[in-house]
Design a protein around this motif. Structure first.
Motif, PDB file in Angstrom:
ATOM      1  N   GLU A 149      -7.465  -7.564   4.763  1.00 42.26           N
ATOM      2  CA  GLU A 149      -6.150  -6.946   4.644  1.00 42.26           C
ATOM      3  C   GLU A 149      -5.396  -7.177   5.954  1.00 42.26           C
ATOM      4  O   GLU A 149      -5.811  -6.677   7.002  1.00 42.26           O
ATOM      5  CB  GLU A 149      -6.299  -5.451   4.375  1.00 42.26           C
ATOM      6  CG  GLU A 149      -4.992  -4.710   4.189  1.00 42.26           C
ATOM      7  CD  GLU A 149      -5.216  -3.228   3.893  1.00 42.26           C
ATOM      8  OE1 GLU A 149      -4.294  -2.451   4.164  1.00 42.26           O
ATOM      9  OE2 GLU A 149      -6.310  -2.866   3.398  1.00 42.26           O
ATOM     10  N   GLN A 162     -10.132  -5.623   8.162  1.00 33.51           N
ATOM     11  CA  GLN A 162      -8.761  -5.318   8.558  1.00 33.51           C
ATOM     12  C   GLN A 162      -8.372  -6.279   9.688  1.00 33.51           C
ATOM     13  O   GLN A 162      -9.030  -6.333  10.724  1.00 33.51           O
ATOM     14  CB  GLN A 162      -8.639  -3.875   9.034  1.00 33.51           C
ATOM     15  CG  GLN A 162      -9.115  -2.838   8.018  1.00 33.51           C
ATOM     16  CD  GLN A 162      -8.260  -2.822   6.765  1.00 33.51           C
ATOM     17  OE1 GLN A 162      -7.038  -2.648   6.827  1.00 33.51           O
ATOM     18  NE2 GLN A 162      -8.903  -3.004   5.609  1.00 33.51           N
ATOM     19  N   MET A 206     -16.456   4.311  -0.286  1.00 31.16           N
ATOM     20  CA  MET A 206     -15.356   3.787   0.517  1.00 31.16           C
ATOM     21  C   MET A 206     -15.678   3.950   1.994  1.00 31.16           C
ATOM     22  O   MET A 206     -16.171   4.999   2.434  1.00 31.16           O
ATOM     23  CB  MET A 206     -14.050   4.524   0.174  1.00 31.16           C
ATOM     24  CG  MET A 206     -12.835   4.004   0.921  1.00 31.16           C
ATOM     25  SD  MET A 206     -11.286   4.747   0.354  1.00 31.16           S
ATOM     26  CE  MET A 206     -11.160   3.993  -1.273  1.00 31.16           C
ATOM     27  N   PRO A 215      -5.077   1.367   6.426  1.00 29.20           N
ATOM     28  CA  PRO A 215      -5.620   0.416   5.448  1.00 29.20           C
ATOM     29  C   PRO A 215      -5.397   0.890   4.024  1.00 29.20           C
ATOM     30  O   PRO A 215      -5.531   2.069   3.723  1.00 29.20           O
ATOM     31  CB  PRO A 215      -7.118   0.391   5.785  1.00 29.20           C
ATOM     32  CG  PRO A 215      -7.397   1.711   6.414  1.00 29.20           C
ATOM     33  CD  PRO A 215      -6.135   2.105   7.143  1.00 29.20           C
ATOM     34  N   GLU A 216      -5.058  -0.059   3.164  1.00 25.12           N
ATOM     35  CA  GLU A 216      -5.005   0.249   1.735  1.00 25.12           C
ATOM     36  C   GLU A 216      -6.391   0.174   1.125  1.00 25.12           C
ATOM     37  O   GLU A 216      -6.711   0.902   0.198  1.00 25.12           O
ATOM     38  CB  GLU A 216      -4.061  -0.723   1.023  1.00 25.12           C
ATOM     39  CG  GLU A 216      -2.604  -0.572   1.422  1.00 25.12           C
ATOM     40  CD  GLU A 216      -1.696  -1.489   0.629  1.00 25.12           C
ATOM     41  OE1 GLU A 216      -2.194  -2.186  -0.287  1.00 25.12           O
ATOM     42  OE2 GLU A 216      -0.485  -1.509   0.918  1.00 25.12           O
ATOM     43  N   ASN A 217      -7.210  -0.751   1.644  1.00 24.61           N
ATOM     44  CA  ASN A 217      -8.586  -0.894   1.170  1.00 24.61           C
ATOM     45  C   ASN A 217      -9.507  -0.957   2.377  1.00 24.61           C
ATOM     46  O   ASN A 217      -9.744  -2.035   2.923  1.00 24.61           O
ATOM     47  CB  ASN A 217      -8.732  -2.156   0.322  1.00 24.61           C
ATOM     48  CG  ASN A 217     -10.130  -2.308  -0.246  1.00 24.61           C
ATOM     49  OD1 ASN A 217     -11.025  -1.506   0.052  1.00 24.61           O
ATOM     50  ND2 ASN A 217     -10.345  -3.327  -1.061  1.00 24.61           N
ATOM     51  N   PRO A 218     -10.036   0.169   2.826  1.00 24.97           N
ATOM     52  CA  PRO A 218     -10.874   0.189   4.022  1.00 24.97           C
ATOM     53  C   PRO A 218     -12.226  -0.487   3.851  1.00 24.97           C
ATOM     54  O   PRO A 218     -12.976  -0.610   4.829  1.00 24.97           O
ATOM     55  CB  PRO A 218     -11.039   1.684   4.317  1.00 24.97           C
ATOM     56  CG  PRO A 218     -10.852   2.349   2.999  1.00 24.97           C
ATOM     57  CD  PRO A 218      -9.849   1.522   2.255  1.00 24.97           C
ATOM     58  N   ASP A 219     -12.537  -0.948   2.640  1.00 24.94           N
ATOM     59  CA  ASP A 219     -13.819  -1.602   2.405  1.00 24.94           C
ATOM     60  C   ASP A 219     -13.812  -3.085   2.776  1.00 24.94           C
ATOM     61  O   ASP A 219     -14.850  -3.746   2.701  1.00 24.94           O
ATOM     62  CB  ASP A 219     -14.232  -1.451   0.939  1.00 24.94           C
ATOM     63  CG  ASP A 219     -14.614  -0.019   0.599  1.00 24.94           C
ATOM     64  OD1 ASP A 219     -15.070   0.707   1.499  1.00 24.94           O
ATOM     65  OD2 ASP A 219     -14.441   0.373  -0.574  1.00 24.94           O
ATOM     66  N   ILE A 220     -12.648  -3.632   3.130  1.00 24.50           N
ATOM     67  CA  ILE A 220     -12.576  -5.043   3.492  1.00 24.50           C
ATOM     68  C   ILE A 220     -12.111  -5.179   4.942  1.00 24.50           C
ATOM     69  O   ILE A 220     -11.650  -4.217   5.560  1.00 24.50           O
ATOM     70  CB  ILE A 220     -11.642  -5.826   2.541  1.00 24.50           C
ATOM     71  CG1 ILE A 220     -10.210  -5.295   2.614  1.00 24.50           C
ATOM     72  CG2 ILE A 220     -12.177  -5.763   1.113  1.00 24.50           C
ATOM     73  CD1 ILE A 220      -9.224  -6.081   1.749  1.00 24.50           C
ATOM     74  N   THR A 234      -6.067   2.749  12.877  1.00 27.19           N
ATOM     75  CA  THR A 234      -5.780   2.961  11.457  1.00 27.19           C
ATOM     76  C   THR A 234      -4.762   4.074  11.243  1.00 27.19           C
ATOM     77  O   THR A 234      -4.248   4.233  10.130  1.00 27.19           O
ATOM     78  CB  THR A 234      -7.064   3.272  10.679  1.00 27.19           C
ATOM     79  OG1 THR A 234      -7.661   4.470  11.198  1.00 27.19           O
ATOM     80  CG2 THR A 234      -8.066   2.131  10.799  1.00 27.19           C
TER      81      THR A 234
END
Length: 231
Positions: free
Chosen positions: A46, A22, A1, A15-20, A10
């Motif tokens: 996101e 923002q 992650m 972020p709910e999904n920091p891999d995508i 942040t």
């Protein structure tokens, strides 16, 4: 992650999904450029709603990413040398197009033409129509001195004529559909929001009318125009 802890923004918009990617934005003409581009390019992202209120755009967290306190801005956790934060809609469009190899045309000549019309929007169409909105619909419309309003109405007409002529016999402004169209068309759409279509003679620009209709028919555009939701 991905670790985005180096980006203070942040802390306010987690972020709910920091891999995508923002996206920090609001559905204004400048804001929707990036959401539309992300949808067109098929990139996972996101969205975070950053209102135009000082509590958001002038918050320390947002200023840490964009010191110019304007939406949109992004963080890409998969940047060229690790996570990267960017602001300025035109710069973000160029970055995303370069990252994906999409919507920049084919080859150096196409890229130069697309960039040319992107800069036309950034330096001319957007600022001038924005001023037109201020002096025609918002606070400036109440000013007794109408010279500023007349100035931006005249410049709006001139810029629309430039685009209308360039679009004669073509579907998109720089050959194939590109980030230049994604930059230009939302500002043409803003004329409706400003109630200024009649004053700039919108219906006399047949090429532009058809161009905006084509743009608004695209599924990615329809989706991107309402991301993030206003409510």
């Amino acid at each position: 992650m991905a670790d985005l802890s180096d980006f203070p923004i942040t802390q306010k918009w987690a972020p709910e999904n920091p891999d995508i990617i923002q996206l920090y934005s609001f559905p204004t003409p400048n804001g929707v450029k990036v959401s539309i581009a992300l949808e067109e390019m098929g990139l996972a992202y996101e969205p975070h709603k950053v209102t135009l209120a000082d509590a958001d755009v002038k918050s320390p967290e947002f200023l840490s990413l964009n010191p110019n306190n304007k939406i949109p801005a992004i963080i890409d956790p998969d940047g060229p040398d690790g996570p990267i934060g960017l602001f300025e809609s035109g710069a973000i469009l160029l970055y995303l197009a370069g990252k994906t190899g999409q919507l920049l045309g084919n080859g150096a000549t196409d890229r130069a033409k697309v960039t040319q019309w992107l800069m036309f929007q950034m330096g001319g169409l957007g600022p001038m129509l924005g001023q037109l909105g201020f002096f025609y619909k918002f606070a400036g419309s109440e000013w007794e001195d109408k010279r500023p309003q007349e100035r931006y109405i005249s410049e709006g007409k001139r810029l629309l004529a430039v685009l209308d002529k360039e679009l004669d016999g073509r579907d998109w402004i720089a050959g194939d559909y590109s980030i230049a169209d994604i930059a230009i068309a939302p500002w043409l759409r803003a004329l409706d929001f400003y109630g200024a279509k009649d004053v700039v003679g919108w219906d006399d620009h047949k090429n532009l009318v058809a161009y905006l209709d084509r743009f608004l028919e695209r599924p990615a555009v329809r989706k991107g125009l309402v991301i993030p939701p206003r409510d």
